[in-house]
Design a protein around this motif. Structure first.
Motif, PDB file in Angstrom:
ATOM      1  N   LEU A 173     -22.805 -15.079 -36.178  1.00 23.04           N
ATOM      2  CA  LEU A 173     -21.434 -14.584 -36.272  1.00 23.04           C
ATOM      3  C   LEU A 173     -21.294 -13.582 -37.407  1.00 23.04           C
ATOM      4  N   PHE A 174     -21.922 -13.884 -38.537  1.00 25.81           N
ATOM      5  CA  PHE A 174     -21.864 -12.943 -39.663  1.00 25.81           C
ATOM      6  C   PHE A 174     -22.538 -11.622 -39.291  1.00 25.81           C
ATOM      7  N   GLY A 175     -23.692 -11.709 -38.633  1.00 22.83           N
ATOM      8  CA  GLY A 175     -24.395 -10.495 -38.231  1.00 22.83           C
ATOM      9  C   GLY A 175     -23.541  -9.616 -37.347  1.00 22.83           C
ATOM     10  N   LEU A 176     -22.798 -10.220 -36.440  1.00 23.98           N
ATOM     11  CA  LEU A 176     -21.905  -9.465 -35.562  1.00 23.98           C
ATOM     12  C   LEU A 176     -20.747  -8.850 -36.348  1.00 23.98           C
ATOM     13  N   ALA A 177     -20.076  -9.658 -37.166  1.00 26.80           N
ATOM     14  CA  ALA A 177     -18.909  -9.172 -37.919  1.00 26.80           C
ATOM     15  C   ALA A 177     -19.295  -8.086 -38.909  1.00 26.80           C
ATOM     16  N   TYR A 178     -20.450  -8.240 -39.562  1.00 30.11           N
ATOM     17  CA  TYR A 178     -20.877  -7.235 -40.543  1.00 30.11           C
ATOM     18  C   TYR A 178     -21.207  -5.909 -39.864  1.00 30.11           C
ATOM     19  N   ARG A 179     -21.892  -5.957 -38.744  1.00 26.56           N
ATOM     20  CA  ARG A 179     -22.194  -4.724 -38.024  1.00 26.56           C
ATOM     21  C   ARG A 179     -20.923  -4.054 -37.497  1.00 26.56           C
ATOM     22  N   MET A 180     -19.940  -4.848 -37.180  1.00 22.74           N
ATOM     23  CA  MET A 180     -18.664  -4.288 -36.727  1.00 22.74           C
ATOM     24  C   MET A 180     -17.928  -3.582 -37.856  1.00 22.74           C
ATOM     25  N   LEU A 181     -17.963  -4.157 -39.064  1.00 25.81           N
ATOM     26  CA  LEU A 181     -17.067  -3.723 -40.132  1.00 25.81           C
ATOM     27  C   LEU A 181     -17.744  -2.934 -41.246  1.00 25.81           C
ATOM     28  N   GLY A 182     -19.022  -3.157 -41.472  1.00 25.86           N
ATOM     29  CA  GLY A 182     -19.731  -2.389 -42.486  1.00 25.86           C
ATOM     30  C   GLY A 182     -19.531  -2.843 -43.908  1.00 25.86           C
ATOM     31  N   THR A 183     -18.830  -3.948 -44.127  1.00 27.44           N
ATOM     32  CA  THR A 183     -18.679  -4.495 -45.477  1.00 27.44           C
ATOM     33  C   THR A 183     -18.817  -6.018 -45.423  1.00 27.44           C
ATOM     34  N   PRO A 184     -19.610  -6.603 -46.323  1.00 23.45           N
ATOM     35  CA  PRO A 184     -19.792  -8.057 -46.311  1.00 23.45           C
ATOM     36  C   PRO A 184     -18.486  -8.825 -46.525  1.00 23.45           C
ATOM     37  N   ALA A 185     -17.616  -8.329 -47.412  1.00 20.89           N
ATOM     38  CA  ALA A 185     -16.380  -9.056 -47.707  1.00 20.89           C
ATOM     39  C   ALA A 185     -15.487  -9.142 -46.477  1.00 20.89           C
ATOM     40  N   ASP A 186     -15.363  -8.037 -45.734  1.00 18.34           N
ATOM     41  CA  ASP A 186     -14.555  -8.063 -44.515  1.00 18.34           C
ATOM     42  C   ASP A 186     -15.165  -9.003 -43.478  1.00 18.34           C
ATOM     43  N   ALA A 187     -16.494  -9.000 -43.390  1.00 13.81           N
ATOM     44  CA  ALA A 187     -17.161  -9.897 -42.450  1.00 13.81           C
ATOM     45  C   ALA A 187     -16.907 -11.354 -42.819  1.00 13.81           C
ATOM     46  N   GLU A 188     -16.954 -11.666 -44.105  1.00 14.04           N
ATOM     47  CA  GLU A 188     -16.686 -13.038 -44.555  1.00 14.04           C
ATOM     48  C   GLU A 188     -15.243 -13.436 -44.260  1.00 14.04           C
ATOM     49  N   ASP A 189     -14.310 -12.496 -44.426  1.00 12.27           N
ATOM     50  CA  ASP A 189     -12.904 -12.784 -44.108  1.00 12.27           C
ATOM     51  C   ASP A 189     -12.738 -13.118 -42.628  1.00 12.27           C
ATOM     52  N   VAL A 190     -13.417 -12.367 -41.775  1.00 13.98           N
ATOM     53  CA  VAL A 190     -13.359 -12.630 -40.337  1.00 13.98           C
ATOM     54  C   VAL A 190     -13.921 -14.014 -40.038  1.00 13.98           C
ATOM     55  N   LEU A 191     -15.048 -14.352 -40.664  1.00 11.48           N
ATOM     56  CA  LEU A 191     -15.633 -15.670 -40.424  1.00 11.48           C
ATOM     57  C   LEU A 191     -14.724 -16.792 -40.904  1.00 11.48           C
TER      58      LEU A 191
END
Length: 297
Positions: free
Chosen positions: A15-33
């Protein structure tokens, strides 16, 4: 650990791999998760026939909503925007997941060519191996519409790929040559590093000094780095790995001035990216321990 959390942690890396590739920032990916985790806890697990599919669907849709907002915000960003690296892989457990070209910073920047909808369809189909039918169901569109989005995405990405080279040994050689040239900079030694149509992109976010638009051409890049080399006496260079590809940290004392990565071809640099935004660098510095990179000074 409760069942919902246990289930989420089992799929977290994907899930993190998907969100990070979508958003380009780790913090935004963590927020999505985090939002996906909250939704899972509010859901009756007994009703989930396919928990992974449910989590991927929720994560994708949350990331899509956030990316659409981010695209609007980036339209007002000062200067070029560059993706934010993950922590070096020895420090970040999620980077062991699905290591591939699609996680490199150059590829993440290439993904910025796509609309949010194209980006989601492409990642689901080409990177995470969902069929067009499965991706269409996640995105709540028809299968034909999904095929069209993936086709458009592939076309847009091919337009940018001729300059994209993932030869890590060539990148390391050129980064070392770049450091040598910067230690005793001359116009000729720097110019020899760059392809005639090389491009320089720097992200200062309006906070750090950086070029406000991409610079093109070997001459302009050589003059820029000649000035930087003369102004940055005492800078220390360290070879690092960011998102699975070679990179360079430029430090002065305890301050991380920039993180640099390149694209190359025919033993010349075709593109050089310099991340100078203090906020992005501070997050990177906070998780970079001594010994995680190799000093080249």
């Amino acid at each position: 650990m409760d069942p919902a959390t246990s289930l989420f942690e089992h799929h977290r890396s994907r899930l993190f791999g998907l969100a990070y590739r979508m958003l380009g920032t780790p913090a935004d990916a963590e927020d999505v998760l985090h939002d996906a985790w909250l939704r899972l806890h509010a859901h009756d697990l007994a009703t989930l026939d396919d928990p992974e599919a449910w989590l991927v669907t929720v994560t994708t849709r949350l990331a899509l909503d956030r990316l659409r907002r981010a695209k609007a915000e980036r339209a007002h960003y000062t200067g070029p925007w560059l993706p934010e690296p993950l922590a070096p892989e020895t420090e970040h457990p999620d980077t062991t997941l699905e290591r591939s070209e699609s996680l490199t910073l150059s590829f993440l920047l290439l993904l910025e060519r796509l609309s949010p909808d194209e980006r989601a369809a492409f990642l689901l189909n080409d990177v995470f191996d969902y069929s067009h039918a499965e991706a269409a169901a996640i995105l709540e569109i028809s299968e034909d519409a999904c095929r069209q989005r993936v086709h458009r995405a592939r076309t847009r990405l091919r337009e940018g790929r001729p300059r994209f080279n993932v030869d890590e040994s060539a990148q390391r050689r050129l980064l070392r040559r770049f450091v040598v040239a910067m230690e005793e900079p001359t116009l000729d030694s720097l110019r020899a590093l760059f392809a005639e149509d090389a491009v320089h992109v720097s992200d200062g976010g309006g906070v750090a000094r950086a070029t406000l638009r991409p610079l093109h051409g070997a001459d302009r890049l050589a003059r820029l780095y000649l000035q930087l080399g003369r102004n940055l006496g005492g800078a220390r260079y360290e070879l690092a790995t960011l998102n699975g590809a070679p990179a360079l940290f430029m430090r002065q004392g305890d301050t991380l001035l920039s993180a640099i990565w390149i694209e190359c071809g025919d033993e010349r640099i075709t593109a050089i990216h310099a991340l100078r935004h203090p906020g992005k660098l501070a997050r990177l510095l906070a998780v970079t321990k001594p010994g995680a990179s190799t000093s080249l000074h």
